[in-house]
Scaffold this motif. Structure first.
Motif, PDB file in Angstrom:
ATOM      1  N   ASP A   1       0.676  -1.431  -0.371  1.00  0.00           N
ATOM      2  CA  ASP A   1      -0.027   0.049  -0.239  1.00  0.00           C
ATOM      3  C   ASP A   1       0.603   1.553   0.010  1.00  0.00           C
ATOM      4  O   ASP A   1       1.060   2.306  -0.480  1.00  0.00           O
ATOM      5  CB  ASP A   1      -0.888  -0.041   1.023  1.00  0.00           C
ATOM      6  CG  ASP A   1      -2.174  -1.342   0.958  1.00  0.00           C
ATOM      7  OD1 ASP A   1      -1.964  -1.619   0.140  1.00  0.00           O
ATOM      8  OD2 ASP A   1      -2.299  -1.307   2.409  1.00  0.00           O
ATOM      9  N   LEU A   2       2.133   1.335   1.267  1.00  0.00           N
ATOM     10  CA  LEU A   2       2.597   2.481   0.814  1.00  0.00           C
ATOM     11  C   LEU A   2       3.340   2.531  -0.370  1.00  0.00           C
ATOM     12  O   LEU A   2       3.629   3.873  -0.795  1.00  0.00           O
ATOM     13  CB  LEU A   2       3.705   2.023   2.270  1.00  0.00           C
ATOM     14  CG  LEU A   2       4.564   3.496   2.015  1.00  0.00           C
ATOM     15  CD1 LEU A   2       4.335   4.952   2.857  1.00  0.00           C
ATOM     16  CD2 LEU A   2       5.869   2.895   3.511  1.00  0.00           C
ATOM     17  N   ALA A   3       3.757   1.322  -0.951  1.00  0.00           N
ATOM     18  CA  ALA A   3       4.289   1.749  -2.398  1.00  0.00           C
ATOM     19  C   ALA A   3       3.716   2.261  -3.420  1.00  0.00           C
ATOM     20  O   ALA A   3       4.116   3.355  -4.301  1.00  0.00           O
ATOM     21  CB  ALA A   3       5.394   0.385  -2.520  1.00  0.00           C
ATOM     22  N   THR A   4       2.502   1.848  -3.221  1.00  0.00           N
ATOM     23  CA  THR A   4       1.584   2.583  -4.319  1.00  0.00           C
ATOM     24  C   THR A   4       0.513   4.078  -3.924  1.00  0.00           C
ATOM     25  O   THR A   4       1.186   4.492  -4.848  1.00  0.00           O
ATOM     26  CB  THR A   4       0.058   1.869  -3.908  1.00  0.00           C
ATOM     27  OG1 THR A   4       0.328   0.322  -4.088  1.00  0.00           O
ATOM     28  CG2 THR A   4      -1.196   1.885  -5.107  1.00  0.00           C
ATOM     29  N   TYR A   5       0.967   4.212  -3.323  1.00  0.00           N
ATOM     30  CA  TYR A   5       0.669   5.565  -2.500  1.00  0.00           C
ATOM     31  C   TYR A   5       1.831   6.614  -2.698  1.00  0.00           C
ATOM     32  O   TYR A   5       1.982   7.361  -3.148  1.00  0.00           O
ATOM     33  CB  TYR A   5       0.233   5.327  -0.571  1.00  0.00           C
ATOM     34  CG  TYR A   5      -1.041   5.564  -0.939  1.00  0.00           C
ATOM     35  CD1 TYR A   5      -1.774   6.440  -0.637  1.00  0.00           C
ATOM     36  CD2 TYR A   5      -1.216   4.424  -0.064  1.00  0.00           C
ATOM     37  CE1 TYR A   5      -3.551   5.757  -0.366  1.00  0.00           C
ATOM     38  CE2 TYR A   5      -2.915   3.819   0.172  1.00  0.00           C
ATOM     39  CZ  TYR A   5      -3.981   5.039   0.443  1.00  0.00           C
ATOM     40  OH  TYR A   5      -5.081   4.564   0.377  1.00  0.00           O
ATOM     41  N   GLY A   6       3.356   6.391  -1.916  1.00  0.00           N
ATOM     42  CA  GLY A   6       4.813   6.943  -2.706  1.00  0.00           C
ATOM     43  C   GLY A   6       4.687   6.946  -3.880  1.00  0.00           C
ATOM     44  O   GLY A   6       5.302   8.621  -4.602  1.00  0.00           O
ATOM     45  N   ALA A   7       4.300   6.011  -4.355  1.00  0.00           N
ATOM     46  CA  ALA A   7       4.644   6.249  -5.794  1.00  0.00           C
ATOM     47  C   ALA A   7       3.515   7.636  -7.155  1.00  0.00           C
ATOM     48  O   ALA A   7       4.038   8.331  -7.211  1.00  0.00           O
ATOM     49  CB  ALA A   7       4.884   5.315  -7.158  1.00  0.00           C
ATOM     50  N   LEU A   8       2.740   7.380  -6.139  1.00  0.00           N
ATOM     51  CA  LEU A   8       1.456   8.580  -6.664  1.00  0.00           C
ATOM     52  C   LEU A   8       1.570   9.985  -6.734  1.00  0.00           C
ATOM     53  O   LEU A   8       1.152  10.469  -7.140  1.00  0.00           O
ATOM     54  CB  LEU A   8      -0.128   7.656  -7.054  1.00  0.00           C
ATOM     55  CG  LEU A   8      -0.062   6.532  -7.367  1.00  0.00           C
ATOM     56  CD1 LEU A   8      -1.800   6.320  -7.395  1.00  0.00           C
ATOM     57  CD2 LEU A   8      -0.182   6.956  -9.475  1.00  0.00           C
ATOM     58  N   TYR A   9       1.757   9.837  -5.166  1.00  0.00           N
ATOM     59  CA  TYR A   9       2.258  11.229  -4.425  1.00  0.00           C
ATOM     60  C   TYR A   9       3.632  11.671  -5.051  1.00  0.00           C
ATOM     61  O   TYR A   9       3.903  12.730  -5.454  1.00  0.00           O
ATOM     62  CB  TYR A   9       1.876  11.048  -3.015  1.00  0.00           C
ATOM     63  CG  TYR A   9       0.917  11.416  -2.730  1.00  0.00           C
ATOM     64  CD1 TYR A   9       0.425  12.270  -2.401  1.00  0.00           C
ATOM     65  CD2 TYR A   9      -0.285  10.488  -2.151  1.00  0.00           C
ATOM     66  CE1 TYR A   9      -1.266  13.180  -2.189  1.00  0.00           C
ATOM     67  CE2 TYR A   9      -1.517  10.882  -1.915  1.00  0.00           C
ATOM     68  CZ  TYR A   9      -1.380  11.706  -2.162  1.00  0.00           C
ATOM     69  OH  TYR A   9      -3.318  12.024  -1.439  1.00  0.00           O
TER      70      TYR A   9
END
Length: 239
Positions: free
Chosen positions: A208-216
């Protein structure tokens, strides 16, 4: 989650990402908060699609996979509501069930109040309805409260800018998962309130963190700091 379709719709001069799953005339519109994106609603989208609903989860302007507006610092809730109406018009959807959390509650209520014929019902999580008037409660907030800090132009940018987007999102989710309200000391920044050794909440995975981090990393935080923390315009029916 692979069955979720990712559509890109150009309206009001910007390209918007809209996650789409399910079929039928009963449509549920999911509105995210901060530091979130469409991804926050993925499980609910699958559950409701399996129950016979069509589900939509857009990224707001400046969030996720949607375009960043030319002047993020001028973005208002009026823009978010107008964007939602334009997206629904583009998709040929006349009426929706609205589900929203965090600051997404405000555009949900505004959409309902200003365009009541477009909303079948509204379900909100985490934030109550407040009158459409200037918010004076901020005057009574502690100086170190995160809302006070993020309302101050430049301070959050400098604070966040010391880290990559993934670390910023990580720290925010750790802070907001605690029972106590995050209030920084006078000479402390919000990001400094989280030790690097503190684990993620059990319900928030590294994936989840990787997904959010990439999009932000793609969108940055300029629009996110403007809306909801620095907005200044109340929309009307003509916007």
């Amino acid at each position: 989650m692979d069955q979720i379709q990712h559509n890109f719709i150009t309206v009001r001069g910007l390209k918007f990402h809209v996650a789409d799953l399910g079929e039928g005339s009963n449509v549920v519109l999911f509105l995210h908060g901060f530091p979130e994106i469409w991804y926050s609603w993925r499980y609910q989208m699958v559950a409701l699609a399996n129950a016979g609903f069509r589900t939509l989860a857009p990224d707001y302007r400046g969030y996720g996979l949607s375009d960043i507006p030319p002047e993020p610092e001028k973005t208002t809730f009026a823009d978010l509501v107008a964007d939602l109406v334009a997206i629904l018009d583009h998709l040929g959807i006349n009426k929706v069930f609205v589900v929203a959390k965090d600051f997404g509650v405000r555009p949900a209520y505004l959409l309902t109040l200003l365009h009541p014929h477009r909303v079948s019902c509204v379900v909100t999580l985490g934030v109550p309805h407040v009158p459409l008037e200037p918010r004076k409660y901020r005057e009574s907030l502690p100086e170190g409260f995160y809302i006070s800090r993020w309302n101050e132009p430049g301070r959050a940018e400098a604070d966040f800018g010391r880290f990559d987007a993934k670390t910023v999102v990580r720290n925010i989710y750790i802070l907001f998962s605690r029972s106590e309200i995050p209030i920084a000391d006078e000479k402390q920044e919000v990001m400094d309130m989280v030790d690097a050794s503190v684990p993620l909440p059990p319900w928030f995975t590294e994936e989840d963190l990787a997904t959010y981090g990439a999009l932000y990393e793609k969108s940055g935080f300029k629009t996110a700091l403007q809306v909801p923390y620095r907005y200044g315009v109340i929309p009307n029916k003509n916007q």
